[in-house]
Motif scaffolding. Structure first.
Motif, short mmCIF file in Angstrom:
data_model
loop_
_atom_site.label_atom_id
_atom_site.label_comp_id
_atom_site.label_asym_id
_atom_site.label_seq_id
_atom_site.Cartn_x
_atom_site.Cartn_y
_atom_site.Cartn_z
N GLN A 172 0.83 -1.21 0.00
CA GLN A 172 0.00 0.00 0.00
C GLN A 172 0.86 1.26 0.00
OE1 GLN A 172 -3.32 -0.04 -0.38
NE2 GLN A 172 -3.16 -2.25 -0.54
N ALA A 173 1.97 1.24 0.78
CA ALA A 173 2.86 2.41 0.81
C ALA A 173 3.45 2.69 -0.56
CB ALA A 173 3.98 2.17 1.83
N THR A 174 3.81 1.64 -1.28
CA THR A 174 4.38 1.80 -2.62
C THR A 174 3.35 2.41 -3.57
OG1 THR A 174 5.85 -0.09 -2.31
CG2 THR A 174 5.41 0.58 -4.58
N MET A 175 2.14 1.90 -3.53
CA MET A 175 1.10 2.39 -4.44
C MET A 175 0.70 3.83 -4.11
SD MET A 175 -1.15 -1.13 -4.80
CE MET A 175 -2.13 -0.57 -6.19
N ALA A 211 9.83 -7.29 -0.83
CA ALA A 211 8.80 -8.08 -1.50
C ALA A 211 7.53 -7.26 -1.70
CB ALA A 211 8.50 -9.34 -0.69
N GLY A 212 7.15 -6.50 -0.68
CA GLY A 212 5.97 -5.65 -0.78
C GLY A 212 6.12 -4.58 -1.84
N ILE A 230 4.62 -2.49 -7.14
CA ILE A 230 4.96 -2.09 -8.51
C ILE A 230 4.22 -2.98 -9.51
CG2 ILE A 230 6.83 -2.00 -10.21
CD1 ILE A 230 8.68 -1.21 -7.85
N TYR A 231 4.20 -4.28 -9.23
CA TYR A 231 3.50 -5.20 -10.11
C TYR A 231 2.02 -4.85 -10.20
CZ TYR A 231 1.70 -9.54 -12.05
OH TYR A 231 1.06 -10.46 -12.86
N SER A 232 1.42 -4.53 -9.06
CA SER A 232 -0.01 -4.19 -9.03
C SER A 232 -0.28 -2.91 -9.82
CB SER A 232 -0.48 -4.02 -7.59
OG SER A 232 -0.30 -5.22 -6.86
N LEU A 233 0.58 -1.92 -9.66
CA LEU A 233 0.40 -0.66 -10.39
C LEU A 233 0.50 -0.88 -11.90
CD1 LEU A 233 2.47 1.74 -8.13
CD2 LEU A 233 0.02 1.93 -8.60
N ARG A 234 1.45 -1.71 -12.31
CA ARG A 234 1.62 -1.96 -13.75
C ARG A 234 0.45 -2.76 -14.32
NH1 ARG A 234 5.92 -1.15 -16.55
NH2 ARG A 234 5.56 -3.02 -17.81
N GLY A 235 -0.24 -3.53 -13.46
CA GLY A 235 -1.33 -4.35 -13.96
C GLY A 235 -2.70 -3.72 -13.86
N LYS A 236 -2.77 -2.47 -13.33
CA LYS A 236 -4.08 -1.85 -13.10
C LYS A 236 -4.87 -1.64 -14.39
CE LYS A 236 -4.87 1.35 -10.08
NZ LYS A 236 -4.81 2.60 -9.29
N GLY A 241 -5.48 0.47 10.33
CA GLY A 241 -6.40 1.61 10.50
C GLY A 241 -5.97 2.80 9.68
N GLY A 242 -4.67 3.09 9.65
CA GLY A 242 -4.17 4.21 8.86
C GLY A 242 -4.41 4.02 7.37
N ILE A 243 -4.13 2.81 6.89
CA ILE A 243 -4.35 2.53 5.46
C ILE A 243 -5.84 2.62 5.13
CG2 ILE A 243 -4.21 0.74 3.68
CD1 ILE A 243 -1.62 -0.20 5.07
N ALA A 244 -6.69 2.14 6.03
CA ALA A 244 -8.14 2.23 5.81
C ALA A 244 -8.57 3.68 5.67
CB ALA A 244 -8.89 1.55 6.95
N LEU A 245 -8.01 4.58 6.48
CA LEU A 245 -8.33 6.01 6.38
C LEU A 245 -7.93 6.57 5.02
CD1 LEU A 245 -7.35 7.48 9.87
CD2 LEU A 245 -9.63 7.38 8.88
N VAL A 246 -6.74 6.19 4.54
CA VAL A 246 -6.27 6.67 3.24
C VAL A 246 -7.18 6.18 2.13
CG1 VAL A 246 -4.39 6.61 1.57
CG2 VAL A 246 -3.88 6.83 4.01
N ILE A 247 -7.51 4.89 2.17
CA ILE A 247 -8.34 4.30 1.11
C ILE A 247 -9.75 4.87 1.13
CG2 ILE A 247 -9.40 2.15 0.30
CD1 ILE A 247 -6.87 0.72 1.39
N ARG A 248 -10.34 4.94 2.30
CA ARG A 248 -11.71 5.48 2.42
C ARG A 248 -11.75 6.96 2.03
NH1 ARG A 248 -15.52 1.89 1.70
NH2 ARG A 248 -15.56 0.26 3.25
#
Length: 286
Positions: free
Chosen positions: A104-107, A155-156, A161-167, A271-278
């Protein structure tokens, strides 16, 4: 479509993703297989499963040969290798939490570099997640092994990066199959670096193949079936369940400790990531 159909598919995919951590830890903590061999078998069995799925769907291999790229396959390999070597030492829940946090931090970081802006609550969430990560990594009796933690963070980053390239992939399952196939090119250099490779035990082989064919190959295919029916914020938020599921499995099945540090760090990071996503979902609808 039955509204419960995407729900069940999503739940199954999250269980598969958490199972990857459990299977890898099961295989490596008792030296049933070495991390290089686990990585190779996981990628190979995952590739075979995904190719089978795409071939049965399209009655042709053409979609697989056209899909994927060397760069995406390299990011996939970095994820798979870092994941395996980190889990030689890390507990299941700690590893899954580090992996998910770094994905999540990478994305999020790439989005900021590209000019995306965060609202106030999103910045608060990002700072909370970073504080949780620091809490987890600070030296102490219950801190994870630092080299292994750094490998899992690497690894994360690879998976992010893989997820971003596949979006933007038009056919995510075929794209993943093509990338799994191309990632096999990295197995020879990995074997040379890790040589000599010890002979794996039979259960180590079973765990690696289950991780690749079912938890990875079939798991990703199920996830891509569910994704079109999910809002982006829902798809991102539901993945918060993966580290929790992995940690619970580690405690119940592997007898791993559930420390106060891990609990606090998990609450802060997730919780922090959930705040960012929401926050991102709300800002797009305003």
């Amino acid at each position: 479509m039955n509204p419960r159909y995407p729900l069940w598919l999503t739940a199954l995919a999250m269980l598969a993703f958490a199972a990857n951590s459990v299977l890898c830890r099961l295989a490596l903590r008792n030296d049933a297989i070495d991390p290089a061999s686990f990585t190779g078998l996981r990628l190979l069995s995952g590739a075979l499963m995904l190719v089978l799925i795409v071939t049965l769907r399209d009655r042709s291999m053409a979609a697989v040969w056209r899909a994927g790229s060397v760069l995406s396959a390299s990011a996939l390999f970095v994820y798979a290798a870092g994941f395996s070597f980190a889990y030689v030492v890390l507990d299941t829940g700690t590893g899954a939490l580090l992996l998910f946090a770094m994905v999540q931090a990478t994305m999020i970081g790439v989005g900021l570099v590209r000019g995306e802006r965060l609202a106030g609550w999103q910045w608060a969430g990002l700072l909370l997640a970073l504080a949780g990560l620091l809490l987890l990594l600070l030296p102490g009796a219950s801190a994870p092994d630092l080299p292994s933690a750094l490998l899992m963070l690497l690894a994360g980053m690879g998976w992010g990066i893989y997820s971003l390239r596949g979006k933007k992939a038009s056919d995510a399952t075929a794209e993943t199959a093509g990338n799994f196939l191309r990632s096999l090119l990295w197995l020879l250099p990995l074997a040379l670096v890790a040589w000599p490779l010890p002979a794996p035990q039979s259960m180590g082989l079973v765990y690696a193949i289950l991780s690749g064919a079912l938890a990875s190959g079939a798991g990703y295919a199920v996830w891509y079936l569910a994704l079109p029916s999910l809002a982006s914020s829902t798809a991102a938020t539901v993945q918060l369940s993966v580290p929790v599921l992995a940690a619970l499995a580690g405690v119940l099945w592997l007898g791993e400790p559930l420390t106060g540090r891990l609990l606090l760090a998990s609450l802060a990071i997730l919780g922090g990531i959930a705040l960012v996503i929401r926050g991102a979902g709300v800002s797009r609808t305003e």
